[in-house]
Design an enzyme around this catalytic site. Structure first.
Site, short mmCIF file in Angstrom:
data_model
loop_
_atom_site.label_atom_id
_atom_site.label_comp_id
_atom_site.label_asym_id
_atom_site.label_seq_id
_atom_site.Cartn_x
_atom_site.Cartn_y
_atom_site.Cartn_z
N CYS A 37 -13.32 -11.49 6.92
CA CYS A 37 -13.00 -10.46 7.91
C CYS A 37 -14.25 -9.63 8.19
O CYS A 37 -15.13 -9.49 7.34
CB CYS A 37 -11.87 -9.56 7.42
SG CYS A 37 -11.20 -8.47 8.71
N CYS A 44 -6.11 -3.70 2.51
CA CYS A 44 -5.89 -5.11 2.86
C CYS A 44 -5.30 -5.88 1.68
O CYS A 44 -5.80 -5.82 0.56
CB CYS A 44 -7.20 -5.77 3.29
SG CYS A 44 -6.97 -7.49 3.82
N GLY A 89 -7.38 -12.72 6.93
CA GLY A 89 -8.69 -12.52 7.50
C GLY A 89 -8.67 -12.16 8.98
O GLY A 89 -7.73 -11.61 9.50
N SER A 145 -4.17 -4.64 15.63
CA SER A 145 -3.92 -3.68 14.55
C SER A 145 -4.53 -2.32 14.89
O SER A 145 -5.73 -2.22 15.14
CB SER A 145 -4.50 -4.19 13.23
OG SER A 145 -3.88 -5.40 12.86
N ASP A 325 3.38 -15.61 3.62
CA ASP A 325 2.10 -14.94 3.82
C ASP A 325 1.81 -13.93 2.71
O ASP A 325 0.65 -13.72 2.33
CB ASP A 325 2.13 -14.25 5.19
CG ASP A 325 0.81 -13.61 5.56
OD1 ASP A 325 -0.23 -14.08 5.05
OD2 ASP A 325 0.80 -12.66 6.36
N CYS A 366 22.63 -3.51 -5.08
CA CYS A 366 22.45 -3.98 -3.70
C CYS A 366 23.71 -4.66 -3.18
O CYS A 366 24.10 -4.48 -2.03
CB CYS A 366 21.26 -4.94 -3.63
SG CYS A 366 19.66 -4.16 -3.93
N CYS A 369 26.13 -2.19 -2.03
CA CYS A 369 25.62 -1.15 -1.13
C CYS A 369 26.24 -1.24 0.25
O CYS A 369 26.42 -2.33 0.81
CB CYS A 369 24.09 -1.29 -1.02
SG CYS A 369 23.32 -0.05 0.05
N CYS A 398 13.89 1.25 -1.40
CA CYS A 398 15.33 1.48 -1.27
C CYS A 398 15.70 2.91 -0.86
O CYS A 398 16.48 3.10 0.07
CB CYS A 398 16.03 1.10 -2.57
SG CYS A 398 17.82 1.37 -2.54
#
Length: 421
Positions: A37, A44, A89, A145, A325, A366, A369, A398
């Site tokens: 990058c 990051c 990147g 971004s 990712d 959860c 919930c 949460c």
């Protein structure tokens, strides 16, 4: 309201089915420039992959890997639309000739009556007239971004010399507007800009003017560069409410730039109030479109709030495929496309188990919930806290998510009236 499109956490445009779909369709975030990058953003989550994955200093996707990726990615899907996301990147470091090859290969391998779409997530630094002419010609959707006005953006988003990147980003945005390129704004909400929700929102709405505003919560434990998500030692996880879950504490479990859990809820509710009062139907905020879709029975548009995940993988420059990712760690490597077809990797037993675990591993808090159907535990990468009863697997965000969802549910009558108008 039309049938929803599931959006990955950091992709400006993609389509994903649930695991039960009879159509073979998935999405890959490709990293052609690896972790390289031209910025050095302090928060990051990907720069450290260079050392973690032992990437060469000038790593980049070869022509052979590119052709294999595009061929297999198209072959593995039976839907009428295939979406390529180019990320990093910084993907523009690959240069325009690389992306000209991308278009040629897509045209070569696409199936009859199949639509190919491309989106590019970029910091904008290298965008110029030549880039914009190409992006316009080939109808790329651009995600850019930007973290708010200059004094907030430049706290974390600096160049390799530690200098401001804001002016370059705004120049890129001006170019995108000049060439009438559709673009979204991706804003990483961190400890610093998270304290100024309306200033950030109004800047994005009034100055940047993207098609969609995407807010991403910045959350990482301090050991994120070495420890993979969901591979934490259970005995080391901290109970919800513990002061060490505050990024501002000296002995915090998190990086100092992470957004606070309640801070994230406060940020979203403040923006929601303004958006609902002034901008409903005019300004598109991905979290808001997503939760409204869920409330009125159209399903999740974002993978983080869907019941299952696993259909959004990451492919590295060398053809290695990872479960997600945000799970690019050796523990979540599915294989390499030079050895196993990408479709077989994505629909493998290992990946299906990964996707289903999003729901099966939820703690009892959860499951009971009121907001479960709007949240489904959010992203598994953030589930590093314990419930008040000591059960592991609770999402760090949460408390903030509950605050936001309570605000949304209380707005349901008003929303119904607006949608019916």
């Amino acid at each position: 309201m039309k049938k929803p499109i599931l959006f990955d956490i950091e992709s400006p445009n993609l389509q994903l089915p649930k695991l039960t779909d009879d159509i073979y369709r998935f999405h890959a975030v490709s990293k052609p420039s690896a972790s390289r990058c031209n910025l050095d953003c302090s928060y990051c989550f990907y720069l450290h992959k260079e050392s973690l994955l032992e990437q060469p200093p000038h790593a980049g996707m070869s022509d052979e890997t590119l052709a294999l990726y595009i061929k297999q990615y198209i072959e593995a899907q039976t839907g009428d639309e295939v979406v390529f996301t180019w990320q990093g990147g910084e993907p523009t470091l690959m240069g325009l000739p690389f992306f000209e090859k991308v278009i040629a290969l897509q045209n070569r391998f696409k199936k009859p009556d199949q639509t190919i779409q491309n989106d590019l997530q970029t910091n904008g630094i290298l965008l110029n007239d030549n880039w914009c002419q190409f992006l316009k010609q080939h109808q790329f959707l651009v995600g850019i971004s930007v973290d708010g006005p200059k004094h907030l953006h430049d706290i974390h988003r600096v160049n390799r010399a530690g200098k401001s990147s804001f002016d370059k980003v705004m120049e890129a945005i001006a170019l995108l507007k000049k060439y009438q390129i559709t673009f979204n704004a991706l804003c990483v909400v961190n400890q610093d800009n998270g304290a100024f929700p309306l200033e950030v929102y109004r800047f994005l709405r009034d100055e940047v003017q993207p098609q969609v505003i995407q807010f991403i919560p910045c959350v990482e434990p301090k050991d994120f560069t070495s420890n993979a998500p969901n591979k934490w030692r259970t005995q080391e996880l901290i109970q919800i409410g513990n002061k060490n879950l505050s990024p501002q504490e000296k002995d915090t479990y998190l990086t100092h730039w992470s957004v606070g859990a309640t801070q994230w809820g406060t940020f979203l509710t403040a923006v929601w109030d303004e958006w609902l009062k002034k901008d409903f139907g005019q300004v598109f905020v991905d979290q808001f479109e997503n939760v409204i879709s869920q409330m009125f029975g159209f399903g999740a548009q974002k993978c983080v709030s869907a019941e299952f995940c696993g259909k959004a993988v990451a492919i590295e420059h060398n053809g290695d495929v990872y479960s997600c990712d945000h799970f690019v760690y050796p523990e979540y490597k599915l294989g390499n496309i030079a050895e196993t077809h990408m479709g077989d990797l994505v629909f493998s037993n290992k990946q299906q188990a990964f996707g289903k675990s999003k729901t099966s591993d939820l703690p009892s808090d959860c499951r009971q919930c009121f907001f479960l159907s709007l949240c489904f535990g959010e992203c598994p990468k953030n589930r590093f806290t314990k419930t008040a009863q000591g059960e592991s697997g609770l999402n760090y965000l949460c408390p903030g998510l509950k605050k936001f969802y309570a605000k949304v549910v209380n707005s349901q009558v008003s929303l119904q009236q607006r949608l019916s108008a």
